[in-house]
Design a protein around this motif. Sequence first.
Motif, PDB file in Angstrom:
ATOM      1  N   LYS A  99      -4.586   9.289  -7.556  1.00  0.00           N
ATOM      2  CA  LYS A  99      -5.309  10.494  -6.369  1.00  0.00           C
ATOM      3  C   LYS A  99      -5.732   9.316  -5.233  1.00  0.00           C
ATOM      4  O   LYS A  99      -5.648   7.891  -6.059  1.00  0.00           O
ATOM      5  CB  LYS A  99      -6.484  10.547  -7.323  1.00  0.00           C
ATOM      6  CG  LYS A  99      -6.128  12.165  -7.589  1.00  0.00           C
ATOM      7  CD  LYS A  99      -7.457  13.481  -7.987  1.00  0.00           C
ATOM      8  CE  LYS A  99      -6.986  14.160  -8.821  1.00  0.00           C
ATOM      9  NZ  LYS A  99      -7.127  14.196 -10.378  1.00  0.00           N
ATOM     10  N   GLU A 100      -6.360   9.328  -4.401  1.00  0.00           N
ATOM     11  CA  GLU A 100      -6.996   8.447  -3.983  1.00  0.00           C
ATOM     12  C   GLU A 100      -8.397   7.629  -4.817  1.00  0.00           C
ATOM     13  O   GLU A 100      -8.603   6.210  -4.804  1.00  0.00           O
ATOM     14  CB  GLU A 100      -7.600   8.808  -2.258  1.00  0.00           C
ATOM     15  CG  GLU A 100      -6.178   9.237  -0.923  1.00  0.00           C
ATOM     16  CD  GLU A 100      -5.817  10.056  -1.486  1.00  0.00           C
ATOM     17  OE1 GLU A 100      -6.002  11.332  -2.342  1.00  0.00           O
ATOM     18  OE2 GLU A 100      -4.394   9.978  -1.039  1.00  0.00           O
TER      19      GLU A 100
ATOM     20  N   LYS B 267      -4.387   8.763   6.512  1.00  0.00           N
ATOM     21  CA  LYS B 267      -3.095   9.464   6.537  1.00  0.00           C
ATOM     22  C   LYS B 267      -2.629  10.270   7.147  1.00  0.00           C
ATOM     23  O   LYS B 267      -1.362  10.419   7.592  1.00  0.00           O
ATOM     24  CB  LYS B 267      -3.174  10.345   4.832  1.00  0.00           C
ATOM     25  CG  LYS B 267      -2.584   9.509   3.929  1.00  0.00           C
ATOM     26  CD  LYS B 267      -3.188  10.656   2.583  1.00  0.00           C
ATOM     27  CE  LYS B 267      -1.291  10.949   2.512  1.00  0.00           C
ATOM     28  NZ  LYS B 267      -2.309  12.023   0.778  1.00  0.00           N
ATOM     29  N   TRP B 268      -3.769  10.532   7.866  1.00  0.00           N
ATOM     30  CA  TRP B 268      -3.881  11.382   9.287  1.00  0.00           C
ATOM     31  C   TRP B 268      -3.270  10.813  10.198  1.00  0.00           C
ATOM     32  O   TRP B 268      -2.365  11.345  11.514  1.00  0.00           O
ATOM     33  CB  TRP B 268      -4.601  12.296   9.751  1.00  0.00           C
ATOM     34  CG  TRP B 268      -5.334  12.732   7.922  1.00  0.00           C
ATOM     35  CD1 TRP B 268      -6.046  13.059   7.427  1.00  0.00           C
ATOM     36  CD2 TRP B 268      -4.286  14.874   8.509  1.00  0.00           C
ATOM     37  NE1 TRP B 268      -5.317  14.292   6.889  1.00  0.00           N
ATOM     38  CE2 TRP B 268      -4.879  14.577   7.526  1.00  0.00           C
ATOM     39  CE3 TRP B 268      -3.764  15.299   9.393  1.00  0.00           C
ATOM     40  CZ2 TRP B 268      -4.621  16.525   7.054  1.00  0.00           C
ATOM     41  CZ3 TRP B 268      -2.901  16.258   8.884  1.00  0.00           C
ATOM     42  CH2 TRP B 268      -3.670  17.128   7.817  1.00  0.00           C
ATOM     43  N   HIS B 269      -3.603   9.480  10.053  1.00  0.00           N
ATOM     44  CA  HIS B 269      -3.156   8.363  11.575  1.00  0.00           C
ATOM     45  C   HIS B 269      -1.556   7.960  11.679  1.00  0.00           C
ATOM     46  O   HIS B 269      -0.992   7.503  10.609  1.00  0.00           O
ATOM     47  CB  HIS B 269      -3.905   7.649  12.583  1.00  0.00           C
ATOM     48  CG  HIS B 269      -5.340   8.598  12.386  1.00  0.00           C
ATOM     49  ND1 HIS B 269      -6.498   8.864  11.663  1.00  0.00           N
ATOM     50  CD2 HIS B 269      -5.271   8.845  14.311  1.00  0.00           C
ATOM     51  CE1 HIS B 269      -6.836   9.989  11.898  1.00  0.00           C
ATOM     52  NE2 HIS B 269      -6.709   9.463  13.188  1.00  0.00           N
TER      53      HIS B 269
ATOM     54  N   ILE C 191       0.819  -1.425   0.065  1.00  0.00           N
ATOM     55  CA  ILE C 191      -0.279  -0.188   0.354  1.00  0.00           C
ATOM     56  C   ILE C 191       1.021   1.321   0.325  1.00  0.00           C
ATOM     57  O   ILE C 191       0.311   2.825  -0.803  1.00  0.00           O
ATOM     58  CB  ILE C 191      -1.162   0.326   1.598  1.00  0.00           C
ATOM     59  CG1 ILE C 191      -2.061   0.954   1.170  1.00  0.00           C
ATOM     60  CG2 ILE C 191      -0.182  -0.403   2.569  1.00  0.00           C
ATOM     61  CD1 ILE C 191      -3.204   0.334   1.564  1.00  0.00           C
ATOM     62  N   GLU C 192       2.177   1.185  -0.108  1.00  0.00           N
ATOM     63  CA  GLU C 192       2.899   2.421   0.689  1.00  0.00           C
ATOM     64  C   GLU C 192       3.205   2.534  -1.078  1.00  0.00           C
ATOM     65  O   GLU C 192       3.917   3.821  -0.919  1.00  0.00           O
ATOM     66  CB  GLU C 192       4.282   1.870   1.705  1.00  0.00           C
ATOM     67  CG  GLU C 192       4.912   3.035   2.491  1.00  0.00           C
ATOM     68  CD  GLU C 192       5.666   2.929   3.377  1.00  0.00           C
ATOM     69  OE1 GLU C 192       7.196   3.294   3.809  1.00  0.00           O
ATOM     70  OE2 GLU C 192       5.412   1.846   4.470  1.00  0.00           O
TER      71      GLU C 192
ATOM     72  N   LEU D 188       1.492   1.435  -3.484  1.00  0.00           N
ATOM     73  CA  LEU D 188       0.380   2.570  -4.690  1.00  0.00           C
ATOM     74  C   LEU D 188      -0.285   3.639  -4.182  1.00  0.00           C
ATOM     75  O   LEU D 188      -0.089   4.319  -4.739  1.00  0.00           O
ATOM     76  CB  LEU D 188      -0.427   1.532  -3.811  1.00  0.00           C
ATOM     77  CG  LEU D 188      -2.052   1.395  -4.363  1.00  0.00           C
ATOM     78  CD1 LEU D 188      -1.615   0.595  -6.097  1.00  0.00           C
ATOM     79  CD2 LEU D 188      -3.078   0.616  -4.074  1.00  0.00           C
ATOM     80  N   LEU D 189      -0.298   3.688  -2.863  1.00  0.00           N
ATOM     81  CA  LEU D 189      -0.209   5.388  -1.946  1.00  0.00           C
ATOM     82  C   LEU D 189       0.904   6.352  -2.710  1.00  0.00           C
ATOM     83  O   LEU D 189       0.524   7.246  -2.401  1.00  0.00           O
ATOM     84  CB  LEU D 189      -0.561   5.294  -1.004  1.00  0.00           C
ATOM     85  CG  LEU D 189      -2.065   4.298  -0.582  1.00  0.00           C
ATOM     86  CD1 LEU D 189      -2.278   4.802   1.024  1.00  0.00           C
ATOM     87  CD2 LEU D 189      -2.784   5.074  -1.321  1.00  0.00           C
ATOM     88  N   THR D 190       2.024   5.589  -2.894  1.00  0.00           N
ATOM     89  CA  THR D 190       3.033   6.948  -3.377  1.00  0.00           C
ATOM     90  C   THR D 190       3.141   7.116  -4.796  1.00  0.00           C
ATOM     91  O   THR D 190       4.038   7.315  -5.354  1.00  0.00           O
ATOM     92  CB  THR D 190       4.479   6.989  -2.706  1.00  0.00           C
ATOM     93  OG1 THR D 190       5.013   5.316  -1.932  1.00  0.00           O
ATOM     94  CG2 THR D 190       4.012   7.027  -0.626  1.00  0.00           C
TER      95      THR D 190
END
Lengths: 241, 315
Positions: free
Chosen positions: A92-93, A239-241, A83-84, A86-88
């Motif tokens: 966009k989400e 992303k905030w946690h 996921i790290e 994928l999300l980088t």
Amino acid sequence: MSINILPIIKKEFKSYFNSPIAYIVLVAFLVFTSVWLFYLQQFFTRNVASLRIYFGIIPVVFIFLMPAITMRSWAEEKKMGTIEILLTLPFKEGELVIGKFLAALGMLIIMMMLTLPIPLLLSPFGTFDWGEIFSQYFGLLLIGAAGISLGLFISAQATNQLSAFIIGVIVLLFLTLVAQVTQVAQLPPWAAGFFNYLSLGYHFESFGRGLIDSRDLFYYLLVISLFLYLNTKTLVFQKWH
Amino acid sequence: MIAVSNLGKRYGSLEAVKNVTFEIPTGEVIGLLGPNGAGKTTIMKILTGYIYPSYGSAEINGYSIFNDPLEIKRSVGYLPENAPLYTDLNVMEYLNFVAESRRLQGEQKKQRMDWVVEECGLAEVVYRNIDEISKGYKQRTGLAQAIIHDPEILILDEPTTGLDPNQIIEIRELIKRFGREKTVILSTHRLQEVEATCKRVIILNEGEIVAQGTTEEIWREMKGETMLDLTLKGGTGPDDSILQVAGVKKLIERRELSKATFNLHLSLAPDSGALEGVFDWAIAKGYKILAMVPQRLSLEDIFIKLTGEESENVN
């Protein structure tokens, strides 16, 4: 910038078919629905040229198969750490969520296409109402897509694929069959109406009878978009946690 | 150019990164050095846009991690810790996925994929499933994925863990080559890594920066003392009179190597001319000097001082 989701769909699809999961789902689906139609329900002895009995059981099969398709989607990415990656990547989400949704929808469409031989091969034996069959397929696509959207959302909350599967089955079991409960239990009309409205299975009934009701169509589109939206919000929230 | 200011991240009650501020100019290889749990990975996750900080800000080439996440993701290549990979794809399928996600197409995509396969030495395994290849190949596949789009900034979290010595040398060469034109940030808890590849280093401990600068600067700043390794022959061995020599601070260790041969470990004040004093002292006392080796404080000594013993010294 144009929307960029094709690489996600392709990757998800490769993952499905490089692992046993896709084959297990497809075989389980075909075997169970065929046994149901020809053996348990004795299609030929019934002597009725309708597949209502066949299409009626498929939403029940979906209770198990939709979570099987979606359980890995986010839970496995989190467990493997991918996921790290994928999300980088520059997505966009929302693009990631839609990509995974469309890939799972692709699996659903393959399942639907594999059932096509049944009406086609049976057509010489009677006069089938093709309008009804079309409506049944359309309804299955909608109820399946709603299950996928919900299953993806649950997978995004889960930390491993097994819990995503189990929770997915429990939630779909409730949402699909709650309409049956309202028929048996003596509920006040407002409560029965409320549970019926929530039920994925209840909204399928008219499609099963060959009617495309815009209220049911709207309900499914609402469920699909609601959980895709919540899934996107989950990614941002994490992303905030 | 990377600018980080007053950056912090809390995980529940744990503050993994505290008020971190630094700048990294373009075209440098910089090391984030610190023991496990020092906050290196968290800083990298923030810079790549994977997580948001709890406070503070970070900019990459003028793009804010809050307002322009896509721009940042486009210009950054990232190898997360332990190189996570899609184990149900083969190496080629995986690189193809990343290339297409990075919007490489057609001839350009093919060229870049051939280049990373060559550069990362993946030719032998391109059609193998990722769950079947060795740890070294996995690490290299992860690196290939990070550089496939020729990023302006390369962020590598523990890039050489799990590699054998030859592979480590290859990867370091690759990092250095990349660092000539691009900015590379790598994290490590191993000192040789920093000494071998990095021009500048940021030393972290418990979420805070305890030292930063070029390795030379940190040395200069930290070299409160120089060590001297001295081997003498003659007599019954040196007495404490050596401590009277100007600039000799401490006799750390004294060993008798063999009959009438002694080894001393001394700590000297910096730039005090103590070396000459020690030489004159030995002659005056009638010793033969067999070896006289001044030793600079190694980065390892500094590291231990900053991250381990520092709190004892301060309190």
